[in-house]
Design a protein around this motif. Sequence first.
Motif, PDB file in Angstrom:
ATOM      1  N   ASP A 148      14.128  -3.141  -9.668  1.00 37.97           N
ATOM      2  CA  ASP A 148      15.025  -4.289 -10.154  1.00 37.97           C
ATOM      3  C   ASP A 148      15.317  -5.117  -8.910  1.00 37.97           C
ATOM      4  N   ILE A 149      15.122  -4.692  -7.541  1.00 38.37           N
ATOM      5  CA  ILE A 149      15.535  -5.302  -6.501  1.00 38.37           C
ATOM      6  C   ILE A 149      14.231  -5.644  -5.436  1.00 38.37           C
ATOM      7  N   ALA A 150      13.138  -4.907  -5.566  1.00 39.83           N
ATOM      8  CA  ALA A 150      12.018  -5.032  -4.859  1.00 39.83           C
ATOM      9  C   ALA A 150      10.855  -4.936  -5.432  1.00 39.83           C
ATOM     10  N   THR A 151       9.584  -5.096  -4.826  1.00 43.49           N
ATOM     11  CA  THR A 151       8.242  -4.652  -5.325  1.00 43.49           C
ATOM     12  C   THR A 151       7.680  -3.750  -4.531  1.00 43.49           C
ATOM     13  N   ASN A 152       6.814  -2.880  -5.003  1.00 43.57           N
ATOM     14  CA  ASN A 152       6.182  -1.750  -4.125  1.00 43.57           C
ATOM     15  C   ASN A 152       4.792  -1.853  -4.344  1.00 43.57           C
ATOM     16  N   THR A 153       4.008  -2.168  -3.107  1.00 44.69           N
ATOM     17  CA  THR A 153       2.470  -1.942  -3.194  1.00 44.69           C
ATOM     18  C   THR A 153       1.987  -1.494  -2.028  1.00 44.69           C
ATOM     19  N   ARG A 154       0.921  -0.943  -2.115  1.00 43.83           N
ATOM     20  CA  ARG A 154       0.127  -0.239  -1.076  1.00 43.83           C
ATOM     21  C   ARG A 154      -0.490  -1.138  -0.229  1.00 43.83           C
ATOM     22  N   GLY A 155      -0.906  -0.764   1.099  1.00 39.35           N
ATOM     23  CA  GLY A 155      -1.743  -1.835   1.950  1.00 39.35           C
ATOM     24  C   GLY A 155      -3.170  -1.493   1.503  1.00 39.35           C
ATOM     25  N   GLU A 156      -4.019  -2.038   2.351  1.00 44.29           N
ATOM     26  CA  GLU A 156      -5.275  -2.143   2.008  1.00 44.29           C
ATOM     27  C   GLU A 156      -6.120  -1.260   2.541  1.00 44.29           C
ATOM     28  N   THR A 157      -7.350  -0.725   1.695  1.00 43.31           N
ATOM     29  CA  THR A 157      -8.315   0.292   2.044  1.00 43.31           C
ATOM     30  C   THR A 157      -9.174  -0.448   2.994  1.00 43.31           C
ATOM     31  N   LEU A 158      -8.751  -0.082   4.187  1.00 37.73           N
ATOM     32  CA  LEU A 158      -9.501  -0.626   5.494  1.00 37.73           C
ATOM     33  C   LEU A 158     -10.059   0.551   6.485  1.00 37.73           C
ATOM     34  N   GLN A 159     -10.118   1.841   5.973  1.00 38.62           N
ATOM     35  CA  GLN A 159     -10.388   2.875   7.163  1.00 38.62           C
ATOM     36  C   GLN A 159     -11.765   2.459   7.891  1.00 38.62           C
ATOM     37  N   LYS A 160     -12.565   2.108   7.096  1.00 43.09           N
ATOM     38  CA  LYS A 160     -14.001   2.339   7.712  1.00 43.09           C
ATOM     39  C   LYS A 160     -14.111   1.012   8.507  1.00 43.09           C
ATOM     40  N   TYR A 161     -13.229   0.086   8.567  1.00 44.53           N
ATOM     41  CA  TYR A 161     -13.448  -1.117   9.492  1.00 44.53           C
ATOM     42  C   TYR A 161     -12.709  -0.811  10.815  1.00 44.53           C
ATOM     43  N   ILE A 162     -11.862   0.318  10.822  1.00 44.77           N
ATOM     44  CA  ILE A 162     -11.036   0.572  12.020  1.00 44.77           C
ATOM     45  C   ILE A 162     -12.089   0.861  13.159  1.00 44.77           C
ATOM     46  N   SER A 163     -11.813   0.146  14.515  1.00 43.87           N
ATOM     47  CA  SER A 163     -12.535   0.322  15.616  1.00 43.87           C
ATOM     48  C   SER A 163     -11.577   0.251  16.807  1.00 43.87           C
ATOM     49  N   ASN A 164     -12.223   0.460  17.838  1.00 42.04           N
ATOM     50  CA  ASN A 164     -11.125   0.176  19.390  1.00 42.04           C
ATOM     51  C   ASN A 164     -11.142  -1.176  19.758  1.00 42.04           C
ATOM     52  N   THR A 165     -11.468  -2.235  19.124  1.00 43.43           N
ATOM     53  CA  THR A 165     -11.337  -3.491  19.552  1.00 43.43           C
ATOM     54  C   THR A 165     -11.307  -4.451  18.290  1.00 43.43           C
ATOM     55  N   GLY A 166     -10.545  -5.571  18.434  1.00 46.02           N
ATOM     56  CA  GLY A 166     -10.309  -6.346  17.163  1.00 46.02           C
ATOM     57  C   GLY A 166      -9.019  -7.251  17.597  1.00 46.02           C
ATOM     58  N   LYS A 167      -8.895  -8.240  16.542  1.00 44.56           N
ATOM     59  CA  LYS A 167      -7.702  -9.230  16.793  1.00 44.56           C
ATOM     60  C   LYS A 167      -6.583  -8.544  16.244  1.00 44.56           C
ATOM     61  N   TYR A 168      -6.503  -7.625  15.275  1.00 43.73           N
ATOM     62  CA  TYR A 168      -5.214  -6.992  14.925  1.00 43.73           C
ATOM     63  C   TYR A 168      -4.870  -5.551  15.147  1.00 43.73           C
ATOM     64  N   LYS A 169      -3.939  -5.133  15.599  1.00 44.49           N
ATOM     65  CA  LYS A 169      -3.629  -3.782  15.498  1.00 44.49           C
ATOM     66  C   LYS A 169      -3.577  -3.262  13.868  1.00 44.49           C
ATOM     67  N   ILE A 170      -3.933  -2.103  13.760  1.00 38.49           N
ATOM     68  CA  ILE A 170      -3.597  -1.501  12.548  1.00 38.49           C
ATOM     69  C   ILE A 170      -3.072  -0.087  12.239  1.00 38.49           C
ATOM     70  N   ILE A 171      -2.245   0.071  11.257  1.00 37.07           N
ATOM     71  CA  ILE A 171      -1.484   1.177  11.235  1.00 37.07           C
ATOM     72  C   ILE A 171      -1.677   1.705   9.899  1.00 37.07           C
ATOM     73  N   GLY A 172      -1.523   3.103   9.902  1.00 37.70           N
ATOM     74  CA  GLY A 172      -1.469   3.767   8.684  1.00 37.70           C
ATOM     75  C   GLY A 172      -0.233   4.685   8.511  1.00 37.70           C
ATOM     76  N   GLY A 173       0.027   5.850   7.414  1.00 37.04           N
ATOM     77  CA  GLY A 173       0.990   6.281   7.278  1.00 37.04           C
ATOM     78  C   GLY A 173       1.710   7.288   8.335  1.00 37.04           C
ATOM     79  N   LYS A 174       0.868   7.707   9.178  1.00 40.41           N
ATOM     80  CA  LYS A 174       1.239   8.411  10.388  1.00 40.41           C
ATOM     81  C   LYS A 174       1.802   7.698  11.530  1.00 40.41           C
TER      82      LYS A 174
END
Length: 498
Positions: free
Chosen positions: A191-217
């Motif tokens: 009744d106060i907020a919505t709850n959504t998960r992030g996106e399934t993008l694990q297979k696209y993670i690399s050492n370079t790219g435009k955006y920093k990406i974070i997970g649960g850890k």
Amino acid sequence: ENVKKLMKWNPYEQNKSADFFDPEFMFGEKEKFDIVIGNPPYGAKLSQCNIEEIKKNYLLKTTETAILFIEKGYNLLKSKGVKSYIIPKSFTFASNYSNCRDYLKNNIKLIVDCGKAFENVKLETVIVLSLKGSILNNYSSITYDTEKFFKNEIIIKKEVSSKFGFYLNNVKEEEINIAIKILNSSVYLKDIATNTRGETLQKYISNTGKYKIIGGKEIDRYKIRGVKGYIDEKFIKSEKSKIKDNSLLTQNIIAHITKPIEHIKIICCIPKNLNYVILDTINQIIIYNKNYKKEFLWAILNSKLINWYTYIFIFAKAIRTMHFDNSVTNRLPIPKLSTEKQKPFETLVDYIIYLKENAEKYQNTDLFSADKLFERVIDFMVYGLYFENEMKADGTYINDEVAPILFSVSPLKGETKVQDIGQEKEHKNEAKKSPHYQGGDLEGGLEQQIRTVYNAFKNNKLIMKALTFCNVEEVKIIEESIKTNSNEVDMEIDKNED
């Protein structure tokens, strides 16, 4: 074909199952049974032919074999017959068992929490005993412990159990009373907020790219700690991966702590940098109700009281992996509180996060333990929201002590903790007149503000009595249930790999 099956069946080969059921041939019973006892299979694979047959012949449309056996066993009973099954504990609380719980609602007489009853089997189980054709308003709850004893029997009203959306089990009467008191003074997080998960993008993670990406850890209670890698914009397909303003980030997998006492720890932080991309191992709580602030929700979600409630009255003390999804947050209670009364929580949260971010700076100073004291104060202020009368009678209600002390110092820079200058001066004047005001620099910098509040808390006899000698039964029950060993907590949190 049927004759061949009958000829091959051997009732003495207990390690083999039959692919048919003929009660007259197997048991000499033409009519239905007085008693049905079983340990039905769960999660078994079904052929398309089986699925089509289920659609035609079963009321509960599901492919979960344990549920199908529950319906089958019920239909094999005579009126007033007894059915006793040992089944997955998820029957009592999981959403996929909801229709099955409704199916047996009137007939359940006994639930026994067996925990991990079978050696080398991770699944938790319960014994459920039901009486066909009966309308029972109560059921007995019993615990079967590791020493092979049945204990802790209590009678639970089904009307009470329905308030929590599942069959209460392995719970004490005094715990139920506390939980009802919490519910009666709360709204739900949905009744106060919505709850959504992030996106399934694990297979696209690399050492370079435009955006920093974070997970649960990478989610810590006080900050985002490091990054998982980088990702290019072309791989981002939805808005779910973007951090929104006025939001909180939580680890999707909730840390389950086993020592010294089993409990959980919700890991929730306030993101300062919105430019990260988030994976589906993070849940984003986006606040749409303007009457609630993210700092206040952070204080509540990280409090001992809400972690205690969530473990017992949402997750039913389960051992399995627990996810912070909508099935949880839709039932998560949040105190009803005005924006004005939320402000002390907001200020303390800002102090805590600042001290955690600058922990190295204050390691060998008088403020080294200030963050821990502030967190304890928040816990007891949360208790005060629900147990005000009991704590006032005990002389340990601190909410009225904390506010004047906090309003005796300036609001944090850049934050609207006091609505306008006139109101700020009024609060300061009130604070100075208060017998609880301990003095201090009213216009000092952030560090001095924190030091003033810290010293005022330490010198306030009522606050220190509450944190040390609170005798309110409800508070003692919760505090005893969440005794933490910091090393154990860190170990469990680090298991939350993506």
